[in-house]
Design an enzyme around this catalytic site. Structure first.
Site, PDB file in Angstrom:
ATOM      1  CB  SER A  32     109.712  49.327  71.299  1.00 55.78           C
ATOM      2  OG  SER A  32     109.376  50.024  70.015  1.00 55.78           O
ATOM      3  CG  HIS A  63     109.803  55.026  70.160  1.00 60.97           C
ATOM      4  ND1 HIS A  63     111.080  54.325  69.683  1.00 60.97           N
ATOM      5  CD2 HIS A  63     108.947  54.263  70.295  1.00 60.97           C
ATOM      6  CE1 HIS A  63     110.617  53.396  69.429  1.00 60.97           C
ATOM      7  NE2 HIS A  63     109.451  52.909  69.662  1.00 60.97           N
ATOM      8  CG  HIS A  85     108.711  53.439  64.054  1.00 62.92           C
ATOM      9  ND1 HIS A  85     108.599  54.111  65.015  1.00 62.92           N
ATOM     10  CD2 HIS A  85     109.440  52.247  64.402  1.00 62.92           C
ATOM     11  CE1 HIS A  85     109.508  53.471  66.005  1.00 62.92           C
ATOM     12  NE2 HIS A  85     109.772  52.190  65.526  1.00 62.92           N
ATOM     13  CE1 TYR A  87     104.799  53.196  64.708  1.00 62.46           C
ATOM     14  CE2 TYR A  87     105.927  51.379  64.132  1.00 62.46           C
ATOM     15  CZ  TYR A  87     105.420  52.063  65.001  1.00 62.46           C
ATOM     16  OH  TYR A  87     106.124  52.038  66.088  1.00 62.46           O
ATOM     17  CD  GLU A  88     106.615  57.424  64.606  1.00 62.22           C
ATOM     18  OE1 GLU A  88     106.403  58.390  65.090  1.00 62.22           O
ATOM     19  OE2 GLU A  88     107.628  56.994  64.254  1.00 62.22           O
ATOM     20  CB  ALA A 115     110.757  45.335  70.555  1.00 68.04           C
ATOM     21  CG  MET A 212     106.115  46.886  62.988  1.00 68.11           C
ATOM     22  SD  MET A 212     104.927  47.696  63.846  1.00 68.11           S
ATOM     23  CE  MET A 212     103.776  46.180  64.350  1.00 68.11           C
ATOM     24  CB  SER A 213     112.410  49.716  63.180  1.00 71.57           C
ATOM     25  OG  SER A 213     112.761  48.294  63.939  1.00 71.57           O
ATOM     26  CG  HIS A 248     102.774  48.996  72.231  1.00 76.79           C
ATOM     27  ND1 HIS A 248     104.169  48.806  71.495  1.00 76.79           N
ATOM     28  CD2 HIS A 248     102.914  50.493  72.635  1.00 76.79           C
ATOM     29  CE1 HIS A 248     104.980  49.816  71.514  1.00 76.79           C
ATOM     30  NE2 HIS A 248     104.229  50.749  72.423  1.00 76.79           N
TER      31      HIS A 248
END
Ligand code: HPA
Length: 279
Positions: A32, A63, A85, A87-88, A115, A212-213, A248
Site C-alpha cells: 500500500s 493499488h 488481499h 480481505y477482498e 505497510a 494484512m498481507s 487508511h
C-alpha cells in the site's frame, strides 16, 4: 485430449509473451502506498491485470493493477503493483497467485513490501522494518489442496526470509545511511484494523508489526524454493499503542512519504545481488 493449462501456467504464458526477450531475475511485490517504485523502473514494459488470465482486478484504493518489468539497480526486475488481499474475498490461492507465477517464470528472488502497524514501542512512524520472521495468523494457507507441480507438500519454514539477503540489506542500509529495524511480522485477515486487545495478543505472540498481507505469499514462495526478503513500512502505531485512531488515508500518506527510502534500500539490494543469489 490435452488438459487446460493451470492458472499459474496460463498467467505465466501470457506474461512471457508480453515480456518477449526480457528475463527478469527479481520480483518485487509493492505494498500500500509503495506502488510508485514501479514508476522508477527504467525502460518499462507494463502488463495490465486485464491481460493476464486469472489475475483479478484490484479493488483497493492505492493499488494499481499491473506488472511492470524494467531495470532497477542494473537488473531486470518484475514489479507487482497491486496485490491480491484475502480481505477482498480472494482465496489464499489467489493471494499467492502472482508469487507462484513469478516462480514459474524462473524468478528466484522475491522482495515483498507492505505497510504495517508498529507494535514494538520504539518504532517511530515511517520506520522501515526488515522482516526477520513471520506469524501467519490469517488462518489461510495457499498450500492447502493438491500439491502443485514444483511445490513441496511440507516446506520447511525455519528461514522464511533468506539470511544472506538480510545480511546484504543490512549492509546496504548502513552504506546508504538508512535506519533499518528488524522484527517479526504478523499477518491477520483484516480488513478491520486490530483492537487494542488484539495488538496486545500479537505482542505477546512475539510480533513487532502487524498487517494484512505477505506471510501467505511467502509460504507459497518458500514452497517453490524462492529466496525471500521482506520490508514493512511502519505507517502508524498499532491500535492501542498510543491510543490514536487508525485511518487508511493516513497509512497511505505515511507510506508514500517514506517510499523514497524504501526504494533506495530495495534498489541497493537489487544492485548488489550476486548471480548466486539471483539465478
Ligand atoms: N494494522 C494492520 N494493517 C496495517 C496497519 C495496522 O495498524 N497499518 C498499515 N497496515
Amino acid at each position: 485430449m490435452t488438459d487446460a493449462p493451470s492458472p499459474v501456467e496460463a498467467a505465466a504464458g501470457a506474461i512471457r509473451g508480453a515480456l518477449g526477450a526480457r528475463r527478469p531475475t527479481v520480483a518485487i511485490v509493492l505494498g500500500s502506498g509503495l506502488g510508485y517504485l514501479a514508476d522508477r523502473l527504467a525502460d518499462p514494459v507494463r502488463i495490465g491485470y486485464g491481460d493476464i488470465p486469472h489475475f483479478p482486478l484490484p479493488t483497493v484504493v492505492g493499488h494499481a493493477g499491473e506488472l511492470v518489468c524494467g531495470t532497477l539497480g542494473g537488473k531486470m526486475v518484475l514489479a507487482q503493483s497491486g496485490r491480491f488481499h484475502l480481505y477482498e474475498g480472494h482465496p489464499a490461492a489467489v493471494a499467492a497467485l502472482a508469487v507462484r507465477v513469478f516462480a514459474a517464470l524462473g524468478i528466484g528472488t522475491l522482495i515483498l513490501t507492505n505497510a504495517a502497524g508498529g507494535i514494538r514501542r520504539t518504532f517511530s512512524r515511517g520506520a522501515l522494518m526488515m522482516i526477520a520472521d513471520q506469524i501467519n495468523l490469517s488462518f489461510r494457507n495457499p498450500l492447502i489442496g493438491p500439491v502443485l507441480p514444483g511445490e513441496e507438500r511440507f516446506p520447511d519454514m525455519s528461514e522464511p526470509y533468506d539470511p544472506e539477503l538480510r545480511r546484504l540489506a543490512r549492509e546496504v542500509a548502513r552504506a546508504r545511511g538508512l535506519r533499518l529495524e528488524e522484527g517479526v511480522y504478523l499477518q491477520l485477515l483484516g480488513p478491520s484494523y486490530e483492537t487494542p486487545s488484539e495488538v496486545r495478543m500479537a505482542e505477546r505472540l512475539g510480533a513487532d508489526a502487524v498487517g494484512m498481507s505477505t506471510a501467505v505469499e511467502v509460504i507459497a514462495a518458500r514452497a517453490r524454493g524462492m529466496r525471500c526478503l521482506g520490508f514493512s513500512t511502519i505507517t502508524n502505531p498499532a491500535a492501542g499503542i498510543t491510543g490514536e485512531r487508525l485511518d487508511h488515508a493516513e497509512v497511505m500518506e505515511v507510506a508514500q512519504r517514506v517510499a523514497g527510502d524504501l526504494e533506495r534500500l530495495v534498489e541497493g539490494v537489487v544492485a548488489e545481488l550476486s548471480p548466486a543469489l539471483s539465478p
